[in-house]
Enzyme design. Structure first.
Site, PDB file in Angstrom:
ATOM      1  N   GLY A  48      11.670  43.754  -1.686  1.00 49.72           N
ATOM      2  CA  GLY A  48      11.773  43.185  -3.333  1.00 49.72           C
ATOM      3  C   GLY A  48      11.377  43.815  -4.004  1.00 49.72           C
ATOM      4  O   GLY A  48      12.087  43.705  -5.798  1.00 49.72           O
ATOM      5  N   ASP A 107       7.882  40.600  -6.240  1.00 49.18           N
ATOM      6  CA  ASP A 107       9.425  40.343  -6.870  1.00 49.18           C
ATOM      7  C   ASP A 107       9.342  38.779  -7.359  1.00 49.18           C
ATOM      8  O   ASP A 107       9.085  38.547  -8.402  1.00 49.18           O
ATOM      9  CB  ASP A 107      10.521  41.192  -6.174  1.00 49.18           C
ATOM     10  CG  ASP A 107      10.348  40.553  -4.550  1.00 49.18           C
ATOM     11  OD1 ASP A 107       9.924  39.820  -4.207  1.00 49.18           O
ATOM     12  OD2 ASP A 107      11.555  40.162  -4.518  1.00 49.18           O
ATOM     13  N   ASP A 110       7.429  32.230  -4.984  1.00 48.12           N
ATOM     14  CA  ASP A 110       8.659  31.335  -4.638  1.00 48.12           C
ATOM     15  C   ASP A 110       7.041  30.068  -4.522  1.00 48.12           C
ATOM     16  O   ASP A 110       6.351  29.282  -5.156  1.00 48.12           O
ATOM     17  CB  ASP A 110       9.119  31.433  -4.057  1.00 48.12           C
ATOM     18  CG  ASP A 110      10.328  30.167  -2.909  1.00 48.12           C
ATOM     19  OD1 ASP A 110       9.906  29.525  -3.889  1.00 48.12           O
ATOM     20  OD2 ASP A 110      10.998  30.282  -2.892  1.00 48.12           O
ATOM     21  N   GLY A 112       4.508  30.475  -2.459  1.00 47.03           N
ATOM     22  CA  GLY A 112       3.158  31.387  -3.448  1.00 47.03           C
ATOM     23  C   GLY A 112       2.183  32.418  -1.845  1.00 47.03           C
ATOM     24  O   GLY A 112       1.246  32.531  -2.424  1.00 47.03           O
ATOM     25  N   THR A 114       3.129  34.297  -0.104  1.00 49.54           N
ATOM     26  CA  THR A 114       2.952  35.809   0.200  1.00 49.54           C
ATOM     27  C   THR A 114       1.893  35.921  -0.511  1.00 49.54           C
ATOM     28  O   THR A 114       1.532  37.353  -0.103  1.00 49.54           O
ATOM     29  CB  THR A 114       4.510  36.277  -0.479  1.00 49.54           C
ATOM     30  OG1 THR A 114       5.583  35.807   0.865  1.00 49.54           O
ATOM     31  CG2 THR A 114       4.157  37.793   0.275  1.00 49.54           C
ATOM     32  N   LEU A 115       2.102  35.787  -1.640  1.00 50.85           N
ATOM     33  CA  LEU A 115       1.194  36.817  -2.432  1.00 50.85           C
ATOM     34  C   LEU A 115      -0.084  36.636  -2.679  1.00 50.85           C
ATOM     35  O   LEU A 115      -1.206  36.924  -2.245  1.00 50.85           O
ATOM     36  CB  LEU A 115       1.330  36.184  -4.314  1.00 50.85           C
ATOM     37  CG  LEU A 115       1.302  37.585  -5.233  1.00 50.85           C
ATOM     38  CD1 LEU A 115       1.633  38.296  -5.741  1.00 50.85           C
ATOM     39  CD2 LEU A 115       1.096  35.803  -6.443  1.00 50.85           C
ATOM     40  N   LYS A 138       9.028  31.353 -10.091  1.00 51.18           N
ATOM     41  CA  LYS A 138      10.433  29.749  -9.603  1.00 51.18           C
ATOM     42  C   LYS A 138       9.512  29.552  -9.873  1.00 51.18           C
ATOM     43  O   LYS A 138       8.401  28.518  -9.124  1.00 51.18           O
ATOM     44  CB  LYS A 138      10.775  30.622  -8.069  1.00 51.18           C
ATOM     45  CG  LYS A 138      12.699  30.423  -8.700  1.00 51.18           C
ATOM     46  CD  LYS A 138      12.438  30.622  -7.108  1.00 51.18           C
ATOM     47  CE  LYS A 138      13.351  31.072  -6.083  1.00 51.18           C
ATOM     48  NZ  LYS A 138      13.716  30.963  -4.549  1.00 51.18           N
ATOM     49  N   ARG A 172      20.237  43.876  -3.796  1.00 50.67           N
ATOM     50  CA  ARG A 172      19.336  44.633  -4.809  1.00 50.67           C
ATOM     51  C   ARG A 172      19.494  45.721  -5.757  1.00 50.67           C
ATOM     52  O   ARG A 172      19.232  46.730  -6.301  1.00 50.67           O
ATOM     53  CB  ARG A 172      18.427  45.874  -3.609  1.00 50.67           C
ATOM     54  CG  ARG A 172      17.843  45.081  -2.375  1.00 50.67           C
ATOM     55  CD  ARG A 172      16.900  45.338  -1.795  1.00 50.67           C
ATOM     56  NE  ARG A 172      16.427  44.871  -0.174  1.00 50.67           N
ATOM     57  CZ  ARG A 172      15.809  43.401  -0.200  1.00 50.67           C
ATOM     58  NH1 ARG A 172      14.863  43.182  -0.549  1.00 50.67           N
ATOM     59  NH2 ARG A 172      15.292  43.345   1.228  1.00 50.67           N
TER      60      ARG A 172
END
Ligand code: IMP
Ligand code: MG
Length: 184
Positions: A48, A107, A110, A112, A114-115, A138, A172
């Protein structure tokens, strides 16, 4: 018409224009440059963030930085609009990040997960410092305690596409960011 996976195609309501994104990306680069991070490694989270990362590293160049770039490919979604909660590494960084200043670029922030996962992964790799930069934050309840260090836009809890962000790998290519609204 029905999109792959059975979700109805929706209309796209523009949220952030191409011009607004370009301006914000340049400001983010300026904020990152102000941190005076030497030996900077930008790690983009695929897929993303690829367009955002491409624009961001060129903005960093305009602000006098010489970042290296590497990629992690993480998956947290199985093609649905709601996260399953688990994050898998499909590809790890190739570079040795020991002792380096790393800025992870993603990207959307959301849940959190993943980060938070990416940050832990790169910290385990021995990075000196791991900062995080997301284009879209978000406004939802988080499943993780981390707060991104650099944020492009705060958006309402809607599903967004464009500028690298997708639903089932579609949209995308859009140069702007829009809300995917359900059509009936
Ligand atoms: P998190 O782990 O819940 O924070 O999810 C982050 C990842 O889910 C992002 O990097 C995106 O790839 C994806 N994602 C979350 N929300 C959206 C959205 O509204 N549109 C497209 N992808 C999204
Ligand atoms: Mg992502």
């Amino acid at each position: 018409m029905t999109a792959a996976g059975g979700l109805a195609d929706g209309a796209i309501k523009p949220l952030y224009s191409e011009e607004a994104i370009a301006l914000r990306v340049d400001q983010l680069a300026s904020d990152i440059a102000a941190r005076r991070l030497d030996d900077l490694m930008v790690v983009a989270v695929l897929k993303g963030s690829f367009i955002f990362a491409a624009d961001l590293i060129r903005a960093l160049h305009r602000h006098g930085l010489e970042p290296e770039i590497d990629f992690v490919y993480l998956a947290s979604y199985d093609g649905k609009r709601v996260s399953r909660g688990e994050v898998r590494v499909l590809r790890d960084v190739e570079s040795d990040i020991k002792g380096r200043n790393v800025v992870i670029v993603d990207d959307i922030f959301d849940s959190g997960r993943t980060l938070a996962f990416a940050k832990a992964l790169l910290a385990e790799g021995g990075a000196r410092q791991v900062l995080t930069c997301v284009l879209v934050d978000k406004q939802v309840k988080r499943a993780s305690a981390i707060t991104p260090d650099f944020i492009g836009f705060s958006c309402p809890p809607v599903f967004v596409v464009g500028y690298g962000m997708d639903l089932h790998n579609r949209y995308r290519e859009l140069p702007f960011i829009g809300e995917l609204t359900a059509s009936d």
